[in-house]
Scaffold this motif. Structure first.
Motif: not given
Length: 341
Positions: A100-107, A84-91
């Motif tokens: 650079h890849k965003v490496l997403a973990l569960p929130h 849900t981090g802003h860089i992953n969801a809304h940027e």
């Protein structure tokens, strides 16, 4: 039309406008080398309890995240974030746009779990094929999160410990930091953030400024030639003084915390009114963002009179919406909203 859509729908706090007017004809050098930026940076270092911190002023949150992350990462590295981090969801893929890849973990209500972070990093470096994978080069968190939730000091310290065990910088997105610091029952201070994070930014755009974010590198990870990197990203403001004047004002006589506390008080009154009228909350938020589940037909009717943010669908007949208070929210507007509800 009432607006509880966000915390940056107004212009700027009157004291900032006054100070911009008072300093308008002062001639200064450009690109943040002026006396106002120097004064603001010194006040921020003092507030952080970090006399050696490097402070630089940028104009917006997405720009700040992109520049800081790209500057801290090597070409083969990515940034670890809650999904849900802003860089992953809304940027809009701004980080990926730099390669650079965003490496997403569960929130977990917007927050990253330190144990899951440790397990992910251990799994990565234990994988015999990790040389063929995107390396985790830093960790990104938000405080408060996109769900208005906040980390405890113990949670923040646990994430920081994991990062330091793996020699990764911890970067905190503080777009709404003031509202986290002013939240009731929080045990996280600005000095804690400076101690436990290697880089962070203090948000101005959503906390009383016309625009602007103050980037702080408090640890060992200050990028080389940061001004040059900012320039390459098109983020170097010739009239950097405009940012300096604003943050110098926000960090004079504790204005930043005073206006943040006002927003929290207004959110408390809103939360109380919503509870008294029987509305369902999506989650418990101690900050200026309140998330409520509305029946769709009522939501459509309310939209004729009030601006608020769509958040996500709850089910076929209900939607999660967000009401946000700010430094500019008045009790009169809260009363009008309560009447409509």
């Amino acid at each position: 039309m009432l607006s509880f859509e966000s915390d940056y729908t107004e212009g700027a706090h009157p004291q900032i406008l006054q100070r911009l007017q008072e300093t308008n004809m002062v001639q200064t050098p450009g690109y943040g080398t002026d006396e106002f930026c120097a004064s603001a940076a010194e006040k921020i270092r003092s507030a952080c309890g970090c006399p050696d911190a490097y402070v630089f002023f940028l104009t917006g949150g997405t720009q700040t995240n992109q520049i800081v992350i790209d500057s801290l990462l090597k070409p083969y590295e990515g940034v670890v974030s809650a999904e849900t981090g802003h860089i992953n969801a809304h940027e809009a893929g701004a980080v990926e746009f730099t390669g650079h890849k965003v490496l997403a973990l569960p929130h977990h209500c917007g927050k990253m779990d330190p144990k899951e972070l440790d397990e992910y990093l251990n799994r990565f470096f234990s994988d015999g094929n990790h040389e063929h994978m995107v390396f985790p080069g830093m960790v990104y968190i938000t405080h408060p999160t996109e769900y208005g939730t906040i980390y405890t000091r113990d949670e923040l310290a646990a994430i920081s410990k994991v990062c330091r065990n793996y020699h990764l910088p911890l970067y905190l997105d503080g777009a709404r930091m003031g509202y986290a610091l002013a939240a009731e029952n929080t045990d996280v201070t600005l000095k804690d953030i400076a101690e436990l994070c290697d880089a962070f930014y203090i948000g101005g755009t959503k906390v009383g400024a016309l625009f602007g974010e103050a980037v702080v590198f408090s640890g060992e990870y200050r990028p080389d030639h940061f001004v040059t990197r900012v320039k390459q990203h098109g983020g170097l403001l010739a009239k950097g003084r405009v940012l300096g004047v604003q943050f110098d004002t926000l960090f004079t006589d504790d204005l930043y915390m005073k206006i943040s506390a006002h927003a929290i008080r207004m959110a408390g009154l809103l939360k109380q009114a919503l509870k008294e009228k029987g509305y369902r909350f999506f989650l418990e938020s101690p900050t200026n963002q309140q998330f409520v589940i509305l029946e769709n037909s009522f939501m459509e009717e309310l939209q004729k009179h009030v601006r608020f943010s769509f958040w996500e669908k709850y089910d076929e007949n209900h939607t999660v919406v967000r009401f946000a208070t700010s430094w500019a929210t008045t009790e009169e507007n809260l009363s009008r909203l309560t009447d409509l509800l």
